[in-house]
Structure formats: C-alpha cells, structure tokens
Scaffold this motif. Structure first.
Motif, mmCIF file in Angstrom:
data_model
loop_
_atom_site.group_PDB
_atom_site.id
_atom_site.type_symbol
_atom_site.label_atom_id
_atom_site.label_comp_id
_atom_site.label_asym_id
_atom_site.label_seq_id
_atom_site.Cartn_x
_atom_site.Cartn_y
_atom_site.Cartn_z
ATOM 1 N N GLU A 197 -21.637 -25.247 18.118
ATOM 2 C CA GLU A 197 -20.923 -25.856 17.654
ATOM 3 C C GLU A 197 -19.992 -24.168 16.773
ATOM 4 O O GLU A 197 -19.931 -23.145 17.047
ATOM 5 N N HIS A 198 -18.287 -24.625 16.822
ATOM 6 C CA HIS A 198 -17.251 -24.042 16.705
ATOM 7 C C HIS A 198 -16.790 -23.281 14.835
ATOM 8 O O HIS A 198 -15.481 -24.400 15.352
ATOM 9 N N ASP A 199 -17.566 -23.232 14.627
ATOM 10 C CA ASP A 199 -16.923 -23.321 12.594
ATOM 11 C C ASP A 199 -15.902 -22.803 12.336
ATOM 12 O O ASP A 199 -16.355 -21.740 13.092
ATOM 13 N N ASN A 200 -14.659 -23.623 11.906
ATOM 14 C CA ASN A 200 -13.285 -22.094 11.354
ATOM 15 C C ASN A 200 -12.685 -21.516 12.594
ATOM 16 O O ASN A 200 -12.388 -20.439 12.727
ATOM 17 N N GLU A 214 -16.265 -34.195 14.239
ATOM 18 C CA GLU A 214 -17.634 -34.942 13.978
ATOM 19 C C GLU A 214 -17.815 -36.023 14.362
ATOM 20 O O GLU A 214 -16.517 -37.330 15.425
ATOM 21 N N GLU A 254 -11.224 -28.508 21.422
ATOM 22 C CA GLU A 254 -12.217 -28.383 20.551
ATOM 23 C C GLU A 254 -12.487 -29.975 20.487
ATOM 24 O O GLU A 254 -13.448 -30.450 20.694
ATOM 25 N N TYR A 280 -6.870 -26.337 19.012
ATOM 26 C CA TYR A 280 -7.390 -27.800 18.131
ATOM 27 C C TYR A 280 -7.871 -28.259 19.612
ATOM 28 O O TYR A 280 -8.866 -29.595 18.844
ATOM 29 N N LYS A 332 -21.266 -31.521 13.857
ATOM 30 C CA LYS A 332 -19.569 -30.824 13.258
ATOM 31 C C LYS A 332 -18.987 -30.073 13.156
ATOM 32 O O LYS A 332 -20.032 -28.977 13.889
ATOM 33 N N GLU A 333 -18.363 -29.597 13.153
ATOM 34 C CA GLU A 333 -17.188 -28.227 12.711
ATOM 35 C C GLU A 333 -16.019 -28.767 12.248
ATOM 36 O O GLU A 333 -15.309 -29.343 12.572
ATOM 37 N N LYS A 334 -16.159 -27.513 11.660
ATOM 38 C CA LYS A 334 -14.145 -27.113 11.072
ATOM 39 C C LYS A 334 -13.759 -26.080 11.162
ATOM 40 O O LYS A 334 -13.768 -25.754 11.552
ATOM 41 N N GLY A 335 -12.465 -26.583 11.616
ATOM 42 C CA GLY A 335 -11.278 -25.803 11.295
ATOM 43 C C GLY A 335 -9.965 -25.489 11.167
ATOM 44 O O GLY A 335 -9.519 -26.318 10.376
ATOM 45 N N GLU A 374 -11.172 -31.219 10.348
ATOM 46 C CA GLU A 374 -13.236 -31.273 10.380
ATOM 47 C C GLU A 374 -13.267 -32.106 11.681
ATOM 48 O O GLU A 374 -13.024 -33.433 11.469
#
Length: 424
Positions: free
Chosen positions: A328-331, A408, A352, A349, A394-397, A406
């Motif tokens: 996972e690559h959060d942020n 998912e 991902e 983006y 899940k991951e956010k950025g 986000e």
C-alpha cells in the motif's frame, strides 16, 4: 494413450483462462487432491499432477509406484472483484465482470525400466498463474473523465488505468526422478512456460524456460521431508501497453519469481491418516515487472489433512495463507511523475490505479475441502473446493490535479475442482 495425452495437452493450450490467482498471481496448487488439502505436496504429493507441480522427486514415492498413473483434472475458477475510486466528485464503484474460468490440467508418471528400475518419467501441463479484471462499460471505464489544457484529442484523460487486464500463464513440464536409496529420491522438472498478456491494446504472448529440482527424504515409513526450488522465468510481452503516452505501444517484462519450498508429512502406518504442511518463499520483490509495481516477497504456509474412513473413501481439508504481496502507498502524490521499466509515466495517480485496480492479487486466507473415491483398483475420482476469504486493499493520495482521492479493491474467490485418475 498417446492420442489421449496429445488431445489433453492441446485442449489446455487452447482453453486456459485465469482471471485472478491466489498466492500473488499463482494458484495455490494444481489438481483436486492437493488443492483440497490447502495446496500441500512438497513432501508427499498424492497424484501425478501435483508430483510434477510440487516436487518432481515425489514420483518415486507416490501411491501409484511402481506402476504408472495418468491424471486429468479441471478447475472452475470464480473470482469476485470490486473497486472504488472516491474523489471530491463522489464515489465511483463497480464490479468486475464475474466470469467462470475453466482451467484444465493433466499429468502422468511412468517407470523408465529400460534405463533403470529406479528411474521414473513424468509430464504435466497446467495453468499455473494469472490475474486480471474487466471493468469495461462501467463507471471505471471513462476515458474522458478529466479535462486537460491541451487541444483535442489530447484534452481528456481517463478516471483510471488498469480497467481491463488479463494475464494467463501455463506450463508444460517434462520431469525425471531417481530413487537413490530406499528412503531418498531426487528429481528435476524442465518448465516450458507460455504467457499471454492483454491490457486492452491486444494480446501479447511469449515463452520462457526454467527448471525445478527437488529432493525427498523419508527418515521413517511415517515421515517424509521434501525440498524444492523453482527458477525464475522471464517473458517479454511486446507492444502491449503505452506506458509513457507517446502513442506507441511499449514492451512489458513480467518474470515468474524464484521460489523455494519445504514440506513435511506424517502418516499412520496404514496411511489412514495423512497430515502435511508446506512453507514456500516467493521472491516477488526481485521479479521484473512485479518489482516495478512494488510487490513484496511472500511466505506461504499450507497445511492439509486426509482421512480414509474406508478403503475406498478419502476425506480432505486444508488451509493456505500467504500475505498480500501488493504494498500500500498511502499519501501518494498523484501529480508527480514516476517510471516503469525505463518509461516515464506522467502521473503517479495512474501508476497507482494500474497496479491497485488492474492487478489486485491480494487474497490471503484460503479454506479448502475435498473428497476422493476409489471406484476400482485402477480408477479414482476426486472433488475439491477452495474458498479465498474476501480481502480489501485501500490507499489514499491525490489525483493528477492534486485533489484528494482514495483507491480501493476487494477480492474473494471460489473454485470447484474435479479429477479422474487411471493407474495402469
């Protein structure tokens, strides 16, 4: 017999289709017996297919020895994949097309008496790995979601990449095994791999070659120890995806990774009860392609159980676990550029979305069950069921304009296995 084997191999080559696999992009095992027992088989495979797939040295110690055995099996693979993209404009959710995929396999093991009474030859052909999704004609499949400050036709960009991916890999594996001593066997399988990759710009195929040596040692009649290694196999898929958006299709290299496996089995003297456990290390982090998309190594643990309440009936169960290899690559910074195999990708983006939505090989826990019945001394039938428990990543950025986003993906799997065995 030769005609039957030839027809089966041709059928596999023409029909193998896999949507999403289980230990990363690998099936937990091949054949209804091993799959019903959690994918075990390194120390004590119980049929010719899993003997070649799991550890070729096992051909000297199988239940078919010293005679010969031919196995045919089929798997109906039923993945369920869903994804969400959540951004300031709302939630864009969709289910991947839920197809049923048929995966046939064959295997046989025969003595090579004209060379040595202690040598055996085996051959298997099987679908071994694959993954993919199909979000065509859904809200995820929107090629003009973003408006860009360029003149047409370059003034639009999609909501995501990876909306359609299909990877299929099969192997053809001739094998030799030699019984060095009554309690020691060595073997080697020669892997000829065939891979097909389609990322919506046409399918690209390729071939690879590898080896799988193995050894089995039996310190007693009730204990068996196995060790095996599988070499990497590299396939270059030519002209399959436009990574840098220069209107030219680029090559993408995908490499099946190094694998090391060890197993131990215990059985009662009459083999009324068999308990087996395996551990495998899969080196995704050094495999070209998977390392580019930041997959980490897996330790896969499997345990299987077989109980014979009568001479003809076998009951099986098992469990298989391998941690999700997709990091996972959060942020993540969706406005930053990145690289894949030397090609510039303008927005992280899209990198991902491609790896998280397009290749969600995230299943971890597998519950397995099966039953076998010996119809005659020479003919057996087997059934199996595998359930991969639902897993979400899940991951956010930020997206390509710096807006919060986000991502998912959710995956669960079911499969039904059926097999026929003929000893001769």
């Amino acid at each position: 017999m030769k005609q039957i084997i030839g027809i089966c191999i041709f059928t596999i080559l023409m029909t193998v289709q896999i949507a999403v696999a289980t230990n990363g992009n690998n099936l937990i095992s091949v054949g209804p017996v091993s799959r019903a027992m959690g994918g075990v088989g390194i120390a004590k495979p119980l049929d010719a297919i899993s003997a070649v797939f799991a550890n070729p040295a096992a051909m000297c110690f199988g239940p078919y020895c010293p005679s010969s055995q031919f196995d045919f099996s089929g798997t109906l693979f039923m993945p369920k994949v869903e994804t969400k993209i959540i951004n300031p404009n709302g939630t864009f959710a969709s289910k991947s097309n839920e197809s049923i995929y048929a995966i046939p396999s064959i295997g046989f093991s025969v003595p090579v008496d004209f060379i040595s009474s202690k040598m055996r030859f085996g051959l298997s052909a099987y679908g071994v790995s694959g993954l993919g999704v199909d979000y065509r004609d859904t809200v995820i499949d929107n090629p003009r979601y973003y408006t860009l400050p360029y003149p047409p036709p370059n003034n639009a960009a999609p909501i995501a990449t990876g909306e359609y991916t299909q990877l299929q890999i099969m192997k053809f594996a001739p094998s030799l095994a030699y019984q060095v001593m009554n309690n020691l066997s060595i073997g080697i399988a020669f892997h000829i791999g065939y891979g097909a990759l389609d990322l919506r710009d046409g399918s690209s195929t390729g071939y690879s070659i590898g080896i799988q040596p193995g050894i089995i040692f039996k310190p007693s009649d009730c204990i068996s120890l196995g060790l095996t290694y599988t070499s990497p196999q590299r396939i270059t898929h030519e002209h399959v995806v436009d990574l840098d958006q220069n209107m030219k299709l680029d090559n993408l290299v995908l490499e099946s990774p190094h694998q090391i496996g060890a197993g131990i089995s215990f059985n009662s003297k009459n083999e009324e009860i068999i308990i087996e456990t395996d551990i495998k290390w899969i080196n995704w982090s050094n495999a070209e392609g998977y390392s580019d998309f930041d997959w980490e190594d897996q330790l896969v643990f499997a345990v299987g159980f077989q109980f014979k309440p009568s001479d003809n009936l076998m009951l099986r169960a098992g469990y298989n676990y391998g941690k999700n290899p997709v990091n996972e690559h959060d942020n993540f910074n969706g406005t930053a550029p990145t690289k894949v195999q030397g090609k510039n990708i303008a927005s992280e983006y899209y990198y991902e979305t491609f790896r998280l939505i397009g290749f969600p090989a995230i299943a971890e826990h597998h519950l397995t069950f099966g039953i076998g019945y010996q119809v005659t001394d020479r003919f057996l039938i087997d059934f199996g069921f595998v359930y991969a428990i639902e897993k979400t990543i899940k991951e956010k950025g930020t997206d390509l304009f710096g807006q919060p986003v986000e991502l998912e993906s959710t995956l669960s799997e079911k499969s039904l296995d059926f097999g026929l065995t003929w000893r001769f």
